[in-house]
Structure formats: C-alpha cells, structure tokens
Design an enzyme around this catalytic site. Sequence first.
Site, PDB file in Angstrom:
ATOM      1  N   GLY A 104       0.799  -1.208   0.000  1.00 47.72           N
ATOM      2  CA  GLY A 104       0.000   0.000   0.000  1.00 47.72           C
ATOM      3  C   GLY A 104       0.840   1.271   0.000  1.00 47.72           C
ATOM      4  O   GLY A 104       1.977   1.303  -0.487  1.00 47.72           O
ATOM      5  N   SER A 105       0.278   2.321   0.601  1.00 47.25           N
ATOM      6  CA  SER A 105       0.830   3.672   0.474  1.00 47.25           C
ATOM      7  C   SER A 105       2.207   3.865   1.093  1.00 47.25           C
ATOM      8  O   SER A 105       2.823   4.911   0.904  1.00 47.25           O
ATOM      9  CB  SER A 105      -0.141   4.676   1.097  1.00 47.25           C
ATOM     10  OG  SER A 105      -1.396   4.619   0.456  1.00 47.25           O
ATOM     11  N   ALA A 106       2.704   2.880   1.831  1.00 46.86           N
ATOM     12  CA  ALA A 106       4.029   3.019   2.429  1.00 46.86           C
ATOM     13  C   ALA A 106       5.111   3.208   1.379  1.00 46.86           C
ATOM     14  O   ALA A 106       6.192   3.735   1.685  1.00 46.86           O
ATOM     15  CB  ALA A 106       4.340   1.796   3.296  1.00 46.86           C
TER      16      ALA A 106
END
Length: 699
Positions: free
Chosen positions: A393-395
């Site tokens: 995800g957004s990491a």
Amino acid sequence: MDIIKKRTGSQAKSTIPFRLNLLFFIVFALFALLVGQLAYLQIVYGGKFEAEVNRTDKTVMTGSVPRGMIYDSKGRLLVGNSTENAITYTKSSGVKSSNIYTIVNRLTKYVSIEKETLSDRDKADYILAAPNKESKVAKQMPKSWRVDSNGDSLTNTQIYNNEVKYLKKEGIHLSDAELSRATLYKKMSAAYSLSTVFLKDKDLTSKEIAEVSEHLTELPGVSIGTNWNREYPQGKSIASIIGGVSTEQQGIPDDELNTLLASGYSRNDRVGTSYLEKSYESILAGTKSEREVQIGANNQVKKSKVVYSGQKGGNLNLTIDSKFQKKVQSALSTEFAAAQTAGITQYSDGAYVVVMNPKTGAIMAMAGTKNDPQTGKTSEDALGVINRTFVMGSAVKGATVLGALMDGVITPTNNTIADNPIYLPGSAVKKSVYPVGTYSSLTAEKALQVSSNEYMMALAMKEGNAKYEPKVSMTMDSDIFSKMRGYFNQFGLGVKTGIDISGETAGIEGSTRNSAGQLKTGSALDLAYGNYDSYTLIEMAQYISTIANGGYRLKPYIVQSIQKTKNNGDKGAYESVTSPTILNKVGFTQSELNVVRKGMYDAVHGSDYWTTATRLKDLTPAVAAKTGTAQSFYYNPDDPNNSDPPETITTSLVSFGPYDDPNIAMAIVFPNLTSESGSYPQLVAKQIYTDYYKMTGQS
C-alpha cells in the site's frame, strides 16, 4: 593243476609285497618332501608369515567437533553447545551381522536403550542375525523360495529377502527388551565401514559408563565419547533466523550430498540445514579431529589413537541485541493479540517487523508472529521478514514521489497537482480514502502527509504521457511499468536485498498486459500508490533506510563479525568484520530528497485531520513515517480455486528516527485483516522507538 596253483601262489606272495613297498616308499618320499618344505618355509619365511598374521593396516578416521557459538551484539550467548557423555560404535570393515548381534546382546546388559519405532524389515534383520537363525528359517521355507524353476539355488540376496518375507508371513513378535536390542542393532548395522555412530548420548548414567568401560574388551568397536547438541540460553525468539542442524541420522541433506562429500564431509555428519547455520556452515563446522586406526588381518579394530584433536568451529557475532530483540517481539506480539481480541484476524497471516541501522545496513531486530487462520494459533516466524511478500500500500509512496522527481515530471519547487479521482471505463472510481473534493490540489509534501492516491496516480500519468478521457479511455506509454519499477528498484523494492541469510525471496511483479495483450493502464495507476506489486518486509526496510541515509542503498546484514575459537574454547582472534556495503546510490538531489523527508515528517506531525501517522507525534526525538493500506484477498490453501476469496486489508508502516540524524529505521506489516485499522503498525513502532531511545539514552 597242483603245480599251477603252487606257481600262482608263489607269484602272489612275491608281487604284493613289492607293490606295497613301492607305495610305502612313495608316501614316505612325499611325506619327507612335505616335511622338508615345511621346515624350509618355517626357517626361511617363518618371520614373514608371522608378520602377515599379525599384519595391521593403518587408516585415518575423522570425527566431528562442536560447532561454533553464535553471540548477540553485546556478547551474550544466543546459540551454544551442551556436551553430553555418549557411547559410540566404530564399525570395522567386513564385520558380520552375527558379530553385531553378539555385541548388541552384550551391550544391552549394561546400558538401557530406548526402543524406537521399527519396521518389520528392521525386526527381521535383527532376528536373522542370530547364530544359525538364517539356516533354520531357510529350511522352514517352501522349496520354491530357495530354488528357481530349474532347481538351481537362488542368490544369497534373494534367499535372504525370502527369509524376511517368511518371518513377516509367520508374524514377528518381539518383547520390549528385544525391541530395544533391535533398535541398537539397526543403528550399528546402518553405520558405514570405519565410521563412528552414537548409540546413546542422552540420559547416560555414571553406572552405565562405568560398566561399559569395564567390558570394552568384549565389545569390539564400542567406546565412551562425547556428543553435543545446540542450546539457546536466550530463548528461541530468533531461532528461525539461526536455522537448524541435522541429526546424525539425517546426516547431509540430499541436495548437498555431492558437494559436501567432495569437501571432506561424511554422510552422517551433522551440518547446518537452513539460514545462518547453513549460510555459515564452513565457519561454524570447524576442523574435524583425526584418529589413526589399526585394523588387523581379521578386519577388526586393534588399536586407535588421536593424532589431531580437531578445531572447534568459529563464532558468529550478530548485529542483533537480544534484549532489544525480545522487546521488539513483545511489542509485535502484544499488538497482534489486540487485533485478535478485536476479532479481525480470522484471515490474517500474522504480523512482521524488521529494524535496521540506516547508516550501516546492520539488522537490529527481526521479528514475526505467524498466524494460522484455520486454528488461530500463532508461532514465531522472524524469517517471514525475508521470505514472505505482501502488497504494502501507500508506504511505498516515498519512492513514487522521488521517482517522479528524478524523472523530471515535477520539481522540488513546482509539484502542485490537482487532486482529482480517476474514472476508467468499466471499473470503480480510483480515489483516496478521504472524500472526493476534500482538496482541490496538493503539493508533494502534502500528498505524502495525507496519503493521496490521486496525487500518485497523476505522477504515473505524467511519467507515462497519459491521454485520459474520464469514463471513456486512458492510454499510456508502453514502458510505464518498467519506468516506475526501475525507480522502485533503485531503493530496493522488487529486488533481493542481498541479506546474509539464505532463503531470501524477491518481491512479485504483477502482469503488465491483459489476456488481450492490452497495456493494463489501471494497474499502472495502482502500482503508483502501492496497491499492485508485492514486496518483502526486508525490501521495505532497505527502501526507507535509503531515504533516511541520504540515498545509499545498503546491503542488510546480520553477522557483524567472525571470531576463531581458542583451544580452551574462548573467543579468539577476529577472522573478519563486516563493513557497510553500498549497493547503489539513488540519483536524486538533496532538494528532491528533502521534499519526501518533509512529507514523511508531516505525516507524523501535521495538524490536518487526514494526517496518517499521528500516533508517533509525541516521540522525542521526533521521527518520520509513512503508513500504508492495501486491498488484499485471503486465499485458503485448502480451497485454492475459490473464485470469490474474502477481501481483506493489509496495513503497513515505514519509519526512521531521529528525524535530524537517523540511526534507526523500521518496516512493519499486518497483512489480511478484516477491517481497516492502521493503528497496529503505529503502536508497534511507537513502543519500539520508546524502548530503543531508552536503551540508547536518547530519550
């Protein structure tokens, strides 16, 4: 007639004695020659033949030595050896099964042997080894089991196999005592010629040692020795990283048999089978002892002596502090237990965390809690950090922004983009978690702070020269996937990190074209905000460390140094010390890096409602972070063809601190939860920072 009879009798009397005398003379002559020959041999060659009878062959046998120790970064023993007395057996060349049978029955008078599970063949082998037992069984068998259709005898092997078959057919019934002896017989028979096996190395009493020692002369090949086993004084929190060692029965694994035999190993040698024990086998194994064995003309061992006592294996000093490791594992276990209590882990794989020094690449801690969705039982699985992949995800958005900066589609001073959702034909709207219209436009820093998916998709569209008409179509350059992945690879995302533990896997790339051969432009947008390709957690740690240290992708390592072992068992001189290894320098400028660092700082300390990592804002010194949330699916291994798997949520976090001069970086993931909650990775990170700052005096 009388005259004829008298003449015949006279001839008989004179002829028979002559013939007898001639025969006696010949026998006497032959006997004289034999006596002469024997005398000649005795006088001339007597010494030679006597030497032949007493002849001994000398051969050198090797023996194992205790493996080297493994220590943590503070010198605490993580893996050692417990030494125990043992009864050993060295198998002579050409020894008969009946000899082994005799030794077994004598030895079990003095030593209790725990019976093991034996096959009918094992039991039959023991029974048939008894004196004259084979011949008795052979006589009882049907004739057709001894000879073929032509009446010719079968081979010895065929007859023996039929004897075993006959015993099985008649039924094999052994008492507990006989099963113990059969167990011992199996061990001794299975030994290779002139190899040494351990007959008993656990719970050996002083009485057993004394009695065996007194009767060694009637137990050829049996001796008193020592054996070792691995022990873990600090517990097994990182046992999976350390790996395992084979037993004597297991010996060398089949896939390494030829290689290790060529290196001087024996088939029943104990060797490292996984991870650190395997990766550093040549160091930990040491140098074998050597024993000169004299074998007589009857193939029995007459005498042996140690000519080289061997050298214990070298020692590994790890980068991990065992006390810090336990705290990291505790923080992870506590939060996963909280997720279990909340009832959102029924499809979860568990949770994982890795902590790394961004300045050197040294692994400071590595922990994992593996969950079995079928039973809800958890187990330690630190290795999941290097051999399991997840859509994070957004990491990963820090790499997306820096890739766009390096590509030139935005600059440190010109990076404001309209924050609009994407409408592709035939699919749901692609947007951020916050409502459409929350922001009209965003800078790169603000996009990282509030984790804007729209911003990252816009970057991908710019890099791919997209032509977009909402709800109608979108086209992009065919190299958009390779372009974005090329930037990601520079940070370590999607490629092996090179960590010094065997078994590392690389991230998994999604397909770039559909079944019709068309470019999957929607998936390219997903890739931009971390919802397409999957990565290992060690890759995530390498990526965030690269941002923390100014752009140097460092090779992670867990072995800080290797030391020799002195004769008394203490640590000796250093053989090697690991130095940081720079794999590549990412091609961004300092001003470009500052954009991402500031965005990650704001993700923790920003005041906007949609700021994503605020649970870390109270830490002192201050830290930076980027959270991640990805849609995922649970695939039941017992139902791999399920076309409608349950949808789940994977939450992740990357972080570094202190912000001004980072000396710790970490990556955390909680995969396949049933509801969205980014609090768990943040709470784990907060506890790790708190413990680390306290242990290092930075708080």
